[in-house]
Design a protein around this motif. Sequence first.
Motif: not given
Length: 295
Positions: A124-131, A202-208
């Motif tokens: 059950a991976p945490s949604a914060t793993l997107s970072k 960092a740009c992708r994370a900003l768009c996400r």
Amino acid sequence: GLGSLSGQAGTVGGICEVRVSGKRWWFPGTDVNTAAFSLVIVAPRPWLLLNYTVNHLSAALGDAATPLNVIDPKDGTLPPSRFSAACASWEGPAFVFDTLTGTATVEGHEVFTLDIKTGAVRVAPSATLSKVLDKLNTTMVRRRITLECMVFGHYDDWEPGQFSPSIEAPLVVELLDTTCFVQAAGFFLPGVANAEAGTEPACRALCRATPTCAHFSFDMNSTNSSCTIMGALCTNATSNALCAQNSNVQEKVLKCSESKQCLRIHYDFNWDYSGRYCPKGYDDHLGEFYERVSV
């Protein structure tokens, strides 16, 4: 011996009676003294193998796969006293397993739990793993982390001085993103540059993280790398003089997950199978399965 312990789970042995007899030599002619006591002698028989019903699990961020249980050999052998896990990934993020709680993390984000008493695994991976996914050096449309794991079964309460046996089973755990980024091109209204997002991740994370961001562009060829959150996509480029063409754009696709998207299937040779199918549940062996909701 007086009896057998063959009915005791995971052990072989028996109940023995020891008798000691003798007489005091300094009193000739006295009666013989006898002492008797019983003791239990057991030899545990550990599991020979550690097996799961499947050896590959996957789950998207924020979702959970069906718990995976250890196969009990049911042959009277003794199960491990505890379980642990060790994993590594080609993508490189640091993996840590807590032997006390059974919690597995990737760079501090929870990804699965292992029941240290039974060996059951719940991914059950945490949604914060997107970072972590945003930082990966990859061109995949849907980012993922693949953990090559080994689950160990330990026998702690073993005979002192003897080698404590352990058994192991391989397990692959796949952690999948729920937001995809697809290479795109088109005509867009002027966007907003962001100087702080100085790298493509960092740009992708900003768009996400920006609800109004549907496309972003990152220019690595300029003197100062620039991140731009694109303006609206122009449906008719000639109708607005502000529309400009850009062929180096990443389009954000939300709900990029098997458990969140419906499928449209058209089958020419059997119309009974055609229709719109939506996620219904998850099966240990078959994975995600769908239900037809309309024709």
